[in-house]
Scaffold this active site. Structure first.
Site, PDB file in Angstrom:
ATOM      1  N   TYR A 147       0.836  -1.200   0.000  1.00  0.00           N
ATOM      2  CA  TYR A 147       0.000   0.000   0.000  1.00  0.00           C
ATOM      3  C   TYR A 147       0.872   1.253   0.000  1.00  0.00           C
ATOM      4  O   TYR A 147       1.804   1.377   0.800  1.00  0.00           O
ATOM      5  CB  TYR A 147      -0.925   0.018   1.221  1.00  0.00           C
ATOM      6  N   GLN A 211     -10.159   0.161   2.449  1.00  0.00           N
ATOM      7  CA  GLN A 211     -10.711  -0.743   1.438  1.00  0.00           C
ATOM      8  C   GLN A 211      -9.608  -1.459   0.650  1.00  0.00           C
ATOM      9  O   GLN A 211      -9.794  -2.604   0.211  1.00  0.00           O
ATOM     10  CB  GLN A 211     -11.675  -0.010   0.507  1.00  0.00           C
ATOM     11  N   ASN A 240      -2.874   6.327   6.938  1.00  0.00           N
ATOM     12  CA  ASN A 240      -3.476   7.069   8.043  1.00  0.00           C
ATOM     13  C   ASN A 240      -4.056   6.103   9.079  1.00  0.00           C
ATOM     14  O   ASN A 240      -3.847   4.887   9.005  1.00  0.00           O
ATOM     15  CB  ASN A 240      -4.528   8.047   7.522  1.00  0.00           C
ATOM     16  N   THR A 263       3.268  10.222  10.843  1.00  0.00           N
ATOM     17  CA  THR A 263       4.697  10.290  11.123  1.00  0.00           C
ATOM     18  C   THR A 263       5.036  10.934  12.463  1.00  0.00           C
ATOM     19  O   THR A 263       4.257  11.715  13.012  1.00  0.00           O
ATOM     20  CB  THR A 263       5.421  11.057  10.011  1.00  0.00           C
ATOM     21  N   GLN A 285       9.330  16.893   9.319  1.00  0.00           N
ATOM     22  CA  GLN A 285       8.303  15.879   9.557  1.00  0.00           C
ATOM     23  C   GLN A 285       6.938  16.501   9.796  1.00  0.00           C
ATOM     24  O   GLN A 285       5.916  15.949   9.385  1.00  0.00           O
ATOM     25  CB  GLN A 285       8.719  14.994  10.731  1.00  0.00           C
ATOM     26  N   HIS A 288       4.405  17.006   6.806  1.00  0.00           N
ATOM     27  CA  HIS A 288       3.603  15.964   6.191  1.00  0.00           C
ATOM     28  C   HIS A 288       2.142  15.966   6.592  1.00  0.00           C
ATOM     29  O   HIS A 288       1.302  15.539   5.815  1.00  0.00           O
ATOM     30  CB  HIS A 288       4.196  14.590   6.504  1.00  0.00           C
ATOM     31  N   GLU A 354       9.315   6.602  15.908  1.00  0.00           N
ATOM     32  CA  GLU A 354       9.478   6.086  14.548  1.00  0.00           C
ATOM     33  C   GLU A 354      10.860   6.494  14.022  1.00  0.00           C
ATOM     34  O   GLU A 354      11.638   5.672  13.543  1.00  0.00           O
ATOM     35  CB  GLU A 354       8.378   6.657  13.662  1.00  0.00           C
ATOM     36  N   HIS A 355      11.143   7.799  14.077  1.00  0.00           N
ATOM     37  CA  HIS A 355      12.450   8.332  13.699  1.00  0.00           C
ATOM     38  C   HIS A 355      13.070   8.983  14.932  1.00  0.00           C
ATOM     39  O   HIS A 355      12.434   9.835  15.557  1.00  0.00           O
ATOM     40  CB  HIS A 355      12.343   9.414  12.626  1.00  0.00           C
ATOM     41  N   ASP A 388      14.290   9.043   4.398  1.00  0.00           N
ATOM     42  CA  ASP A 388      13.054   9.034   3.619  1.00  0.00           C
ATOM     43  C   ASP A 388      13.308   8.727   2.150  1.00  0.00           C
ATOM     44  O   ASP A 388      12.426   8.195   1.471  1.00  0.00           O
ATOM     45  CB  ASP A 388      12.357  10.396   3.730  1.00  0.00           C
ATOM     46  N   GLU A 442       2.865 -34.908  30.392  1.00  0.00           N
ATOM     47  CA  GLU A 442       1.843 -34.009  29.850  1.00  0.00           C
ATOM     48  C   GLU A 442       0.502 -34.713  29.634  1.00  0.00           C
ATOM     49  O   GLU A 442      -0.417 -34.113  29.081  1.00  0.00           O
ATOM     50  CB  GLU A 442       2.335 -33.409  28.525  1.00  0.00           C
TER      51      GLU A 442
END
Length: 456
Positions: A147, A211, A240, A263, A285, A288, A354-355, A388, A442
């Site tokens: 994606y 979707q 998102n 981000t 950042q 974005h 994340e970064h 990036d 067992e």
């Protein structure tokens, strides 16, 4: 990676940056306390999005391509009969691509391939005794769905970050989805199509959001409108909150890389850091998305004050000024004041960025002590922007603290470790008594019987 909230616009922002302060100085906080204290996004959560996403998934599973067409009309404003992008559109996009952009994409691909090729783990074979061999082989999944988000920016770089490690892993069937764009006749952005063509990907769909994740996970049968979309084994890529929620909901039906959402950047800096560089990277950042998180962690009050001044100056001058100011002024952004480097490292591990940039004395040594981060950028000349696009590393990384337990996209995302057991009669006989003892302990005696039957 840096992700926009798709199909949204930035509201008006204030004239100055309201970069809030979280002061941890003089406090001895537990890990739980640190996690609660560091800036985080407020408002809509995965739980809030779950009901809407579940409805979308159910609609796609029941309605197939017709449901996708209705969702494209509702969310993207386009009329769609079948989402498969014609191959001639891919070829045209590549032919018409700006040569400088093509050159940049080719360099990014080259570096990403070299790093990805070095990531593939080796197969192993261990001999545990005469005739007792256990091996582990790494085998690629058969098919993946990748994606690439749309929204406030265009992400051909995300095409590279998804496709290159899949190719390096040896995946034979690769499908890619990106939101349809009204201004491009209902197809994804042409630069995204060009990047796909450059990498040899011909199965591209104009599908956005949750979707797309549903279509990849469950597949869609063929209709008169066009061919089937076959289900995949693994879904990867950022997006998102709705994309991240969809990935969470289909996990188990398919594998996923991580729940990569909006981000975030954290910068651990001391008094030696250059305020203008710290501010520039925080802004890079924030550019974005209005919900992007930019966090400075420092033991220097003077640096924090200087960075605030730089944020006001640089934010006023950047192209997406309103968006940047909104992101920097949100509850997810701010400066975290700490007593010393030790507390700063603890705050970084609690935040699990994340970064994470390290701008301190002995930046490499400090970076080696960090346990939780999607990717770490060391020193003044390793900004997140490098990662990036052209570092060779992957920019699809875990967000929202999930870097504490998950990794960024890499070759192993598309591989499975298969164990192969090969024992001879004598080797099995050597451990048969232990198997009988353990199966009895067992209360699973048939397990032991399955072994002793071989020696009756």
């Amino acid at each position: 990676m840096t992700i926009s909230s798709e199909n949204s616009a930035s509201p008006a922002a204030t004239a100055t940056v309201d970069f809030r302060t979280v002061d941890l100085r003089g406090q001895s906080l537990t890990l739980a306390g640190l996690r609660a204290a560091v800036p985080r996004a407020q408002g809509q959560t995965v739980a809030d999005a779950e009901e809407k996403v579940q409805d979308i998934i159910s609609s796609v599973r029941q309605g197939g391509f017709a449901a996708l067409g209705e969702l494209a009309r509702r969310f993207d404003g386009v009329a769609q009969h079948h989402p498969l992008v014609p191959r001639k559109a891919l070829a045209s996009a590549l032919e018409e691509l700006d040569p400088s952009v093509r050159g940049a994409l080719e360099e990014s691909i080259s570096r990403a391939r070299r790093f990805a090729d070095g990531q593939r783990p080796r197969n192993i074979e261990v001999q545990l005794g005469d005739g007792a061999v256990v091996a582990q082989n790494w085998v690629p999944v058969a098919r993946v769905g990748l994606y690439v988000p749309g929204g406030l920016a265009v992400y051909p770089s995300s095409v590279i970050m998804n496709v290159v490690p899949a190719l390096a892993a040896g995946v034979r069937s690769i499908a890619l989805a990106s939101p349809p764009q009204k201004e491009f006749g209902g197809l994804p952005h042409p630069t995204i199509l060009a990047a796909a063509a450059l990498l040899g990907i011909t199965e591209v769909y104009a599908i956005g959001g949750a979707q797309a994740i549903a279509a990849f996970a469950y597949g869609i049968p063929a209709t008169e409108a066009g061919p089937a979309l076959e289900p995949v084994d693994v879904v990867t890529g950022p997006g998102n909150i709705f994309v991240a929620t969809a990935k969470r909901l289909v996990k188990g039906v398919v594998g996923i890389d991580s729940e990569a959402g909006t981000t975030e950047i954290a910068i651990l800096a001391d008094s030696t850091a250059q305020p203008r560089l710290v501010a520039a990277d925080l802004i890079s950042q924030a550019e974005h998305d209005p919900k992007a998180a930019s966090v400075l962690i420092t033991d220097s009050g003077d640096l924090a004050a200087a960075v605030r001044a730089e944020l006001d100056r640089q934010a006023a001058a950047t192209r997406h000024s309103a968006r940047v100011r909104e992101a920097l002024s949100g509850p997810q952004s701010g400066v975290v004041l700490v007593d010393n480097l030790e507390q700063g490292i603890a705050a970084c591990d609690a935040y699990a960025a994340e970064h994470l940039e390290i701008m301190t004395q002995d930046a490499a040594g400090v970076a080696a002590r960090i346990r939780n981060a999607g990717a770490i950028f060391v020193g003044d000349y390793s900004p997140v922007s490098l990662g990036d696009y052209c570092a060779g590393s992957n920019h699809v990384l875990p967000t929202s603290g999930t870097a504490a337990f998950s990794s960024g996209l890499n070759v192993t995302t598309f591989l499975r470790a298969i164990q192969v057991v090969n024992y001879s009669r004598d080797a099995l006989a050597e451990v048969s008594g232990h198997i009988v003892s353990l199966s009895g302990a067992e209360d699973l005696p048939a397990h032991g019987d399955a072994v002793t039957a071989r020696f009756s």
